[in-house]
Write an enzyme that holds these catalytic residues in place. Structure first.
Site, PDB file in Angstrom:
ATOM      1  N   CYS A 188       0.780  21.696 -15.179  1.00  0.00           N
ATOM      2  CA  CYS A 188       0.390  22.943 -14.594  1.00  0.00           C
ATOM      3  C   CYS A 188      -1.134  23.605 -15.032  1.00  0.00           C
ATOM      4  O   CYS A 188      -1.961  24.039 -14.189  1.00  0.00           O
ATOM      5  CB  CYS A 188       1.157  24.278 -14.464  1.00  0.00           C
ATOM      6  SG  CYS A 188       1.909  24.479 -16.197  1.00  0.00           S
ATOM      7  N   HIS A 204       4.799  28.578 -17.914  1.00  0.00           N
ATOM      8  CA  HIS A 204       3.952  28.085 -16.694  1.00  0.00           C
ATOM      9  C   HIS A 204       2.796  28.820 -16.543  1.00  0.00           C
ATOM     10  O   HIS A 204       2.544  29.842 -16.986  1.00  0.00           O
ATOM     11  CB  HIS A 204       4.596  28.411 -15.063  1.00  0.00           C
ATOM     12  CG  HIS A 204       4.013  27.624 -14.041  1.00  0.00           C
ATOM     13  ND1 HIS A 204       3.582  26.265 -13.852  1.00  0.00           N
ATOM     14  CD2 HIS A 204       3.662  28.304 -13.007  1.00  0.00           C
ATOM     15  CE1 HIS A 204       2.910  26.232 -12.769  1.00  0.00           C
ATOM     16  NE2 HIS A 204       3.164  27.320 -12.015  1.00  0.00           N
ATOM     17  N   ASP A 232      -1.006  28.780  -7.737  1.00  0.00           N
ATOM     18  CA  ASP A 232       0.066  28.345  -8.245  1.00  0.00           C
ATOM     19  C   ASP A 232       0.700  26.954  -7.942  1.00  0.00           C
ATOM     20  O   ASP A 232       0.989  26.902  -6.875  1.00  0.00           O
ATOM     21  CB  ASP A 232       1.540  29.341  -8.057  1.00  0.00           C
ATOM     22  CG  ASP A 232       2.609  29.134  -8.741  1.00  0.00           C
ATOM     23  OD1 ASP A 232       2.832  28.329  -9.531  1.00  0.00           O
ATOM     24  OD2 ASP A 232       3.817  29.685  -8.194  1.00  0.00           O
TER      25      ASP A 232
END
Length: 418
Positions: A358, A288, A305
Site C-alpha cells: 500500500c 494500511h 486508497d
C-alpha cells in the site's frame, strides 16, 4: 425271688399254657410315645398355621409366580377370567382364549373362594386393543441424498486457480516489499527535487484518520502566516529548521498527506499505541497507508486508497471530504473565490494479491499525479495483477536507488522565491 426294682421294669414269667393273654407295657415307654405324638401334632399344626398365614398375605397371582406352585389342569367348568400382569415395560392384555379354558381360582379350604379382580400397574396406561389400532399419520418422504450432496464435486479448474493465486501472491510479495514511514519520507524528499511545489511532509508520526484534517488546516494557516510575514503558530518539523520550513511553505502548492490506518483502534491515542506496538514487533499487521493530496493551485482534494474501501465506502468518504472542503474554503480562500473540489481516485482494488504494497502504491499514484494531475493514470493499469505489480516493482527499485544519496531523515533545502 424278684427284687422290688425289677418288679416295676420286668414282668413275671408267663406259663406256657396261658399264651393268649396280652403282654403288659411299662409306663415309661408309654409316656415317651405320647410325647412324640404330641410333638408331631404340634409341628403339623405349625405348618398348617404357616400355610394359612401365607394364604392370607399372598394373592393368587403371587402364589402362582412361586416356583413350587403346582400347575393345575383346566377344568370344564366356566370360571371368571383372571388377568395376570407381566412386569413392565410392555404389559400384555388378558384376552380369553376360546380353545383353552382359563385356570380355576385357587382358594383356601377354610374360606369360600372369592373372585380376584384383574391386577394391573397403576402407572401404566391401558394399551389399545389389537383389533382397532389407531391410524398412523402419513410419513413425509425422505430426501434422497446422492453422492454429489454428501461430497460435492470440485472441478479441477478450481484447484488450478487456487494454486495460481498462491503462486501469484508469492511472486508479488517478492517483487514489492513493504514500505515503512522512513522510505516514504525519503521518497517525498526525492519527489521534491523533481517538483519544487511539493512539500515533503514528515511521516513520523504520520497523520491518522482522526487528525489529518487538523494537520492540513494547521499547515495552511502557517502558509498564510508566512505569506503575510507573520510568525508560524504551528509546531515545527522535527528534522527541518524554521528558516528552511518557511521557505518550503512559501513555495509549496501541493500537500501530500500520508495517513496510517488500523481498523482496530477507535481513538487517536489508541491508534498511536497500536502503531508503537507494531513497530516494536516489526510487523505491519492490518495497518494500511492512505493518501490525501491537497492541491492548493488546482483547489482540489484527491483521496487514494489502494484497497478502495478499506476505511469506509467511497461514497461516505466523498461526503466527508466535501464537508471538509467547505471548511478549507473558509480557512484558505482563493483570490478568485474558487472552491475546493473532491475526487476519489481509485475505482477498484488496486493492490490485488498483495497485502503489504500500500505504501508503494501511494507513492506511485503521487508520482503519476505530479507528472499530469489532469490525467487519470489508473485507467491504464494492466488487468493482470502480476504484471501490474511488476510495473510497481520497477518504480520501487528506481526510487530506492534514487534516495540512497539523500541525507538520512532531513528535509531538503528549499529555494527562496525572492
Amino acid at each position: 425271688m424278684l427284687s422290688p426294682t425289677n418288679s416295676i421294669s420286668k414282668t413275671a414269667p408267663v406259663p406256657p399254657q396261658d399264651s393268649s393273654k396280652p403282654v403288659l407295657i411299662s409306663e415309661e415307654p408309654q409316656n415317651q410315645l405320647l410325647q412324640k405324638v404330641a410333638r408331631t401334632a404340634l409341628a403339623v399344626l405349625l405348618v398348617v398355621v404357616t400355610l394359612g398365614l401365607i394364604l392370607l398375605f399372598y394373592s393368587f397371582s403371587d402364589l402362582q409366580s412361586f416356583p413350587w406352585c403346582c400347575q393345575t389342569r383346566p377344568s370344564t367348568k366356566e370360571q371368571p377370567t383372571i388377568s395376570i400382569p407381566v412386569p413392565l415395560p410392555s404389559p400384555p392384555l388378558a384376552v380369553p382364549r376360546p380353545s383353552t379354558p382359563p385356570p380355576p381360582v385357587i382358594s383356601r379350604p377354610s374360606t369360600p373362594p372369592a373372585p380376584t379382580p384383574a391386577i394391573s400397574p397403576p402407572s401404566t396406561p391401558s394399551a389399545p386393543k389389537p383389533s382397532t389400532p389407531p391410524p398412523l399419520p402419513p410419513k413425509a418422504p425422505k430426501p434422497v441424498k446422492t453422492q454429489e450432496d454428501l461430497l460435492p464435486f470440485v472441478p479441477e479448474q478450481v484447484f488450478v486457480e487456487m494454486y495460481e493465486d498462491m503462486a501469484r501472491r508469492r511472486i508479488i510479495e517478492a517483487l514489492v516489499p513493504a514500505w515503512d514511514s522512513d522510505i516514504i519520507f525519503k521518497c517525498l524528499c526525492y519527489f521534491h527535487t523533481l517538483y519544487q511545489g511539493l512539500i515533503p511532509l514528515e511521516t513520523f508520526p504520520p497523520a491518522t484518520i482522526f487528525n489529518f484534517k487538523q494537520k492540513i488546516i494547521s499547515i495552511l494557516e502557517d502558509k498564510k502566516a508566512v505569506l503575510r510575514g507573520e510568525p508560524i503558530k504551528g509546531s515545527l518539523p522535527i528534522c527541518c529548521s524554521e528558516e528552511n520550513y518557511r521557505r518550503h511553505l512559501q513555495g509549496t502548492t501541493l500537500l501530500p498527506v500520508f495517513m496510517w490506518y488500523h481498523p482496530t483502534p477507535k481513538t487517536l491515542s489508541d491508534t498511536m499505541q497500536t502503531m508503537k506496538q507494531l513497530a516494536i514487533k516489526g510487523s505491519v499487521g492490518a495497518s494500511h497507508w492512505l493518501l490525501v493530496i491537497v492541491d492548493i493551485q488546482a483547489r482540489r482534494l484527491v483521496y487514494f486508497d489502494s484497497l478502495y474501501n478499506y476505511v469506509m465506502s467511497p461514497e461516505d468518504m466523498k461526503k466527508d471530504l466535501q464537508s471538509f472542503a467547505q471548511q478549507l474554503d473558509q480557512v484558505y480562500p482563493a483570490y478568485d473565490s474558487q472552491k475546493f473540489s473532491v475526487k476519489i481516485a481509485a475505482k477498484e482494488v488496486i493492490q490485488k494479491g498483495s497485502g503489504s504494497s500500500c505504501g508503494a502504491w501511494c507513492c506511485q499514484f503521487l508520482h503519476w499525479y505530479l507528472r499530469d494531475p489532469f490525467t487519470d493514470a489508473l485507467n491504464d493499469l494492466p488487468v493482470d495483477s502480476v504484471e501490474r505489480h511488476e510495473n510497481l516493482a520497477s518504480f520501487v527499485q528506481a526510487c530506492e536507488a534514487a534516495v540512497q544519496d539523500l541525507p538520512e531523515l532531513f528535509w531538503p533545502e528549499a529555494k527562496a522565491l525572492f
